[in-house]
Every structure is written in C-alpha cells, then in structure tokens.
Design an enzyme around this catalytic site. Structure first.
Site, PDB file in Angstrom:
ATOM      1  N   ALA A  66       0.843  -1.187   0.000  1.00 15.02           N
ATOM      2  CA  ALA A  66       0.000   0.000   0.000  1.00 15.02           C
ATOM      3  C   ALA A  66       0.883   1.243   0.000  1.00 15.02           C
ATOM      4  CB  ALA A  66      -0.917   0.001   1.216  1.00 15.02           C
ATOM      5  N   GLY A 112      -0.338  -5.080   1.026  1.00 14.02           N
ATOM      6  CA  GLY A 112      -1.573  -5.027   0.251  1.00 14.02           C
ATOM      7  C   GLY A 112      -1.459  -5.719  -1.086  1.00 14.02           C
ATOM      8  N   GLU A 115      -2.066  -9.311  -0.341  1.00 19.50           N
ATOM      9  CA  GLU A 115      -3.495  -9.420  -0.024  1.00 19.50           C
ATOM     10  C   GLU A 115      -4.335  -9.369  -1.296  1.00 19.50           C
ATOM     11  OE1 GLU A 115      -4.300  -7.590   4.287  1.00 19.50           O
ATOM     12  OE2 GLU A 115      -3.118  -6.246   3.018  1.00 19.50           O
ATOM     13  N   GLU A 135       3.503  -5.830   7.645  1.00 17.38           N
ATOM     14  CA  GLU A 135       2.787  -4.791   8.400  1.00 17.38           C
ATOM     15  C   GLU A 135       3.232  -4.652   9.852  1.00 17.38           C
ATOM     16  OE1 GLU A 135       0.090  -5.662   4.915  1.00 17.38           O
ATOM     17  OE2 GLU A 135       1.420  -6.811   6.236  1.00 17.38           O
TER      18      GLU A 135
END
Length: 256
Positions: A66, A112, A115, A135
């Site tokens: 991200a 992300g 994910e 993370e």
C-alpha cells in the site's frame, strides 16, 4: 473508461488488468484501488469476457504494498474506513466475482499486494517473485484481508510465521506451502497464465460462477470485522507512529 494507474486489455474471452505505477513499484493508493474496482465491475458486466488476469507492469513488482504516505497520519476512524472501503470495493469484490481472476505475480507482492493476490481465485508467480506481509514492522497488521485469507491458503502455522516474522519468501517456497499454484520463469509467466485462462474460458460461465460462490462459502467467518477494527485501533498506538516514521525516514524502527 480511461484509467491513469491501470491498463485493461482484452483478447478474445480473456481480459488482462495491469497495475501501472512503475515509479512506485505499483503500490496501491486510493485512486488505484478505485480504478481497479471500476475495471472489475466493467469486466464482470462484459458478457464477452470469461476470465481475468491481474498483474503488475514491469519485471520487478506485482504490487509492492500500500502507499504508506497516503495513510501515515490516519487515526482509528479513518484507518477503519480505509480498510473497510478497500475490502468492500476491491478485495471482497474480486474474491466474489462471478468470473475467475488469476493473479500473475511478477516480482514483489508485499502487504496489500499479497493481499490483492490472495483475493484472486488462482495465483501463478514468476521465479523472481518475493511474497510477504510486513505490516507488523510498521506497528500494524494486514488490513485488506491478510489475516483471514492467508490461513485458509497455507494453514494457521505458516500464516502466523509469515505475519509475525514479516519475512519475505521466494516464489518456490510460496508454492511449497500452497500460497501460489505454480511458478514459472518471468518470460513464461504471462503466457502460462493465459493458457490457464483460456482453458477456463472454454467451460460453462454459469457453472464457473456457481462453483466460485460455493467454494467461497466454505470459508465464511467473522474474522474480517475483527481485522478491520484491530487495524484501525493500531493507528492510535505509538508502535504504529514509530513504525511508519521509520519507514518514511528509511531507518529501522525502535519499538518501545
């Protein structure tokens, strides 16, 4: 529809969606997430498309994560909304799409990005791919479904190992634990992914849609809501502030 951060190509019954932010290793920001959401809505409505490939531009990265700068100063409410909206408009949308989505993981798939790949129905990877969920190094947890989808793919033990250590694993190891289906050379990745998409596109679209829905029902639970709330709460904690600051300042974090 015209997009700034993605490219959509169609060839016969197969569409390819390319995340095109090479200057940031295809990192996900809010605009890219929205564009991907719009593209998948259009492709689902297109009766000519039977299968979708999702990949990143270039040879280095699928999605490197991200865009941390975008949410570095968020509080709990804003962070929860970030995770909830992203899940709703993109990650859950892909997982529940009536047409199969195959991730062609060409390089880094971190945070992300991993994910996003896990939300796809099938994952092929290139030999140079590196996968991980970093993370916790930011004082956070995966917020786009990582804590829920990873255990379903690789089991609780491997999921805890990857999430808690924040380590990156190579593509071959990802295949060994079931995180990706197959590994190919970077040169062959897209052609092999298209071979699978072509095979799928020859089958009944109604049967495929029903099969996707049935398989997804085998994995229903309420863990996503817990993940979203925990992700938001961590944004008020000192660990998150130190972790994000260290990332932006390109130093190692010092958690107290």
């Amino acid at each position: 529809m015209n997009y700034q951060n993605i490219i959509v190509e169609a060839e016969g019954k197969i569409a390819t969606v390319i995340i095109n932010r090479p200057q940031s290793l295809n990192a996900l920001n809010s605009q890219t997430i929205q564009e991907l959401s719009d593209a998948f809505s259009e492709l689902e409505a297109d009766k000519n498309i039977r299968a979708i490939i999702l990949t990143g531009s270039g040879e280095k990265s699928f999605v490197a994560g991200a865009d941390i700068k975008e949410f570095s100063d968020f509080g709990t409410a804003a962070a929860e909304e970030l995770a909830r909206k992203g899940q709703s408009i993109l990650f859950d949308k892909i997982e529940n799409l009536s047409k199969p989505v195959i991730a062609a993981v060409n390089g880094f798939a971190l945070g992300g990005g991993l994910e996003l790949a896990m939300a796809c129905h099938i994952r092929y990877a290139s030999e140079n791919a590196k996968l991980g969920l970093p993370e916790v190094t930011l004082g956070l947890i995966p917020g786009y479904g990582g804590t829920q989808r990873l255990p379903k793919l690789v089991g609780k033990g491997f999921a805890n190992e990857l999430i808690l250590s924040a380590k990156m694993i190579p593509a071959q190891r990802a295949k060994e634990i079931g995180l990706v289906n197959e590994v190919f050379s970077l040169e062959d990745l897209l052609s092999k992914t298209k071979e699978l998409a072509t095979l799928i596109s020859q089958n009944s679209p109604l049967g495929i849609a029903k099969a996707i829905a049935a398989v997804n029902l085998a994995y229903t639970n309420k863990g996503f809501e817990t993940e979203i709330k925990s992700f938001g709460e961590l944004f008020e904690m000192e660990d998150k502030k130190e972790g994000v600051a260290a990332f932006l300042e390109k130093r190692k974090p010092s958690f107290k």
